[in-house]
Scaffold this motif. Structure first.
Motif, PDB file in Angstrom:
ATOM      1  N   VAL A 165       0.809  -1.112  -0.324  1.00 43.93           N
ATOM      2  CA  VAL A 165      -0.028  -0.318   0.163  1.00 43.93           C
ATOM      3  C   VAL A 165       1.065   1.540   0.285  1.00 43.93           C
ATOM      4  O   VAL A 165       0.357   2.483  -0.479  1.00 43.93           O
ATOM      5  CB  VAL A 165      -0.965  -0.062   1.392  1.00 43.93           C
ATOM      6  N   VAL A 166       2.213   1.417  -0.103  1.00 45.27           N
ATOM      7  CA  VAL A 166       3.078   2.658   0.137  1.00 45.27           C
ATOM      8  C   VAL A 166       3.059   2.858  -1.932  1.00 45.27           C
ATOM      9  O   VAL A 166       3.918   1.534  -1.940  1.00 45.27           O
ATOM     10  CB  VAL A 166       4.163   2.162   0.933  1.00 45.27           C
ATOM     11  N   ALA A 167       3.359   4.242  -1.441  1.00 41.15           N
ATOM     12  CA  ALA A 167       4.325   4.347  -2.594  1.00 41.15           C
ATOM     13  C   ALA A 167       5.255   5.376  -2.837  1.00 41.15           C
ATOM     14  O   ALA A 167       5.325   6.364  -2.233  1.00 41.15           O
ATOM     15  CB  ALA A 167       2.836   5.106  -3.945  1.00 41.15           C
ATOM     16  N   ARG A 168       6.286   5.269  -3.170  1.00 39.73           N
ATOM     17  CA  ARG A 168       8.112   5.677  -3.626  1.00 39.73           C
ATOM     18  C   ARG A 168       7.905   7.072  -4.198  1.00 39.73           C
ATOM     19  O   ARG A 168       7.091   6.492  -5.387  1.00 39.73           O
ATOM     20  CB  ARG A 168       8.991   4.975  -3.595  1.00 39.73           C
ATOM     21  N   PHE A 169       7.864   7.712  -3.986  1.00 43.05           N
ATOM     22  CA  PHE A 169       7.471   8.876  -4.799  1.00 43.05           C
ATOM     23  C   PHE A 169       9.054   8.733  -5.766  1.00 43.05           C
ATOM     24  O   PHE A 169      10.270   7.967  -5.846  1.00 43.05           O
ATOM     25  CB  PHE A 169       8.397  10.357  -4.746  1.00 43.05           C
ATOM     26  N   GLY A 170       8.115   8.438  -7.059  1.00 39.11           N
ATOM     27  CA  GLY A 170       9.079   8.269  -8.328  1.00 39.11           C
ATOM     28  C   GLY A 170       9.015   6.982  -8.798  1.00 39.11           C
ATOM     29  O   GLY A 170       8.658   6.208 -10.289  1.00 39.11           O
ATOM     30  N   ARG A 171       8.039   6.005  -8.241  1.00 37.41           N
ATOM     31  CA  ARG A 171       7.805   4.883  -8.498  1.00 37.41           C
ATOM     32  C   ARG A 171       5.412   4.765  -8.818  1.00 37.41           C
ATOM     33  O   ARG A 171       5.338   5.625  -8.255  1.00 37.41           O
ATOM     34  CB  ARG A 171       8.131   3.632  -7.564  1.00 37.41           C
ATOM     35  N   ASP A 172       5.771   3.897 -10.064  1.00 43.87           N
ATOM     36  CA  ASP A 172       4.431   3.945 -10.312  1.00 43.87           C
ATOM     37  C   ASP A 172       3.623   3.025  -9.870  1.00 43.87           C
ATOM     38  O   ASP A 172       2.064   3.111 -10.452  1.00 43.87           O
ATOM     39  CB  ASP A 172       4.234   4.106 -11.570  1.00 43.87           C
ATOM     40  N   HIS A 173       3.355   2.430  -8.922  1.00 45.64           N
ATOM     41  CA  HIS A 173       2.315   1.217  -8.238  1.00 45.64           C
ATOM     42  C   HIS A 173       2.832   1.251  -7.234  1.00 45.64           C
ATOM     43  O   HIS A 173       4.198   1.354  -6.433  1.00 45.64           O
ATOM     44  CB  HIS A 173       2.873   0.089  -8.901  1.00 45.64           C
ATOM     45  N   PRO A 174       2.121   0.518  -6.418  1.00 53.21           N
ATOM     46  CA  PRO A 174       2.169   0.611  -5.160  1.00 53.21           C
ATOM     47  C   PRO A 174       3.046  -1.030  -4.492  1.00 53.21           C
ATOM     48  O   PRO A 174       2.871  -1.840  -5.462  1.00 53.21           O
ATOM     49  CB  PRO A 174       0.898   0.327  -4.303  1.00 53.21           C
ATOM     50  N   GLN A 175       3.416  -0.905  -3.460  1.00 55.97           N
ATOM     51  CA  GLN A 175       4.892  -2.030  -2.768  1.00 55.97           C
ATOM     52  C   GLN A 175       4.336  -1.774  -1.728  1.00 55.97           C
ATOM     53  O   GLN A 175       3.912  -1.192  -0.566  1.00 55.97           O
ATOM     54  CB  GLN A 175       6.344  -1.056  -3.202  1.00 55.97           C
ATOM     55  N   LEU A 176       4.869  -2.904  -1.261  1.00 51.32           N
ATOM     56  CA  LEU A 176       5.412  -3.389   0.061  1.00 51.32           C
ATOM     57  C   LEU A 176       6.145  -2.796   0.975  1.00 51.32           C
ATOM     58  O   LEU A 176       7.621  -1.972  -0.237  1.00 51.32           O
ATOM     59  CB  LEU A 176       6.243  -4.888   0.218  1.00 51.32           C
ATOM     60  N   LEU A 177       6.005  -2.162   2.148  1.00 54.58           N
ATOM     61  CA  LEU A 177       7.298  -1.138   2.413  1.00 54.58           C
ATOM     62  C   LEU A 177       8.562  -1.231   2.155  1.00 54.58           C
ATOM     63  O   LEU A 177       9.058  -0.500   1.609  1.00 54.58           O
ATOM     64  CB  LEU A 177       7.263  -1.055   4.148  1.00 54.58           C
ATOM     65  N   TRP A 178       9.250  -2.527   2.285  1.00 55.65           N
ATOM     66  CA  TRP A 178      10.894  -2.759   2.477  1.00 55.65           C
ATOM     67  C   TRP A 178      11.088  -2.465   1.234  1.00 55.65           C
ATOM     68  O   TRP A 178      12.078  -2.466   0.277  1.00 55.65           O
ATOM     69  CB  TRP A 178      10.900  -4.139   2.777  1.00 55.65           C
ATOM     70  N   GLU A 179       9.823  -3.195   0.131  1.00 57.42           N
ATOM     71  CA  GLU A 179      10.412  -2.445  -1.333  1.00 57.42           C
ATOM     72  C   GLU A 179      10.560  -1.353  -1.834  1.00 57.42           C
ATOM     73  O   GLU A 179      10.990  -1.006  -2.457  1.00 57.42           O
ATOM     74  CB  GLU A 179       9.705  -3.890  -2.451  1.00 57.42           C
ATOM     75  N   ALA A 180      10.141  -0.324  -0.774  1.00 59.68           N
ATOM     76  CA  ALA A 180       9.299   1.364  -1.489  1.00 59.68           C
ATOM     77  C   ALA A 180      10.915   1.785  -0.578  1.00 59.68           C
ATOM     78  O   ALA A 180      10.825   2.771  -1.375  1.00 59.68           O
ATOM     79  CB  ALA A 180       8.784   1.340  -0.718  1.00 59.68           C
TER      80      ALA A 180
END
Length: 164
Positions: free
Chosen positions: A126-141
């Motif tokens: 559910v987290v979105a890292r600025f610059g990425r276009d899809h929700p991710q797991l926190l550790w991936e983000a």
């Protein structure tokens, strides 16, 4: 990880000013107990060293709690524009060998809605890292999975060459 809670009362410009303060704080240097100069935040918090030599900064998690009058769906895109210089990796648009970017001196800025966080928990995508276009797991983000995979491939390739 630093956490900034946005109750949707502040403008994107006000939030960007806060993120600029984080960046200034992360750049501040002090002499540590061993007499060596290092970033002040590292005297209080630990971060793993990277093989690539990236000077990592701790992530800032922006938790949006929609109780104010501002719509985060409009504020967040504007905030990304205003803070691009803080989070955008080097080589953006032209990836490094292995398809990754370098984030030397950049801050991983991650956004999540409080409702999604409650619904899916901290381990949900559910987290979105600025610059990425899809929700991710926190550790991936907060990581750089492509860089880590490229480094693992390089190490494997080096091992094979050494064995030959």
């Amino acid at each position: 990880m630093f956490i900034e809670v946005d109750n949707c009362h502040e403008t994107a410009e006000e939030l960007a000013a806060k993120l600029e303060k984080y960046a200034r704080s992360f750049r501040r240097k002090v002499k540590d107990t061993d007499g060596r100069e290092r970033p002040m935040w590292r005297t209080h918090w630990n971060a793993p060293a990277t093989r690539s030599g990236d000077a990592t900064h701790p992530p800032v998690l922006l938790v949006r709690n929609r109780i104010g009058e501002r719509n985060p769906n409009r504020t967040i895109p504007r905030l990304q524009e205003l803070t691009r210089h803080l989070w955008q990796g080097q080589g953006q648009g032209q990836r490094q060998k292995g398809g990754h970017h370098h984030y030397d001196g950049k801050i991983p800025i991650i956004a999540v809605g409080l409702r999604n966080l409650r619904e899916h928990g901290p381990t949900g995508a559910v987290v979105a890292r600025f610059g990425r276009d899809h929700p991710q797991l926190l550790w991936e983000a907060i990581g750089n999975a492509r860089r880590e995979a490229a480094e693992a491939w390089e190490m494997e390739e080096l091992t094979v060459r050494q064995e030959e």
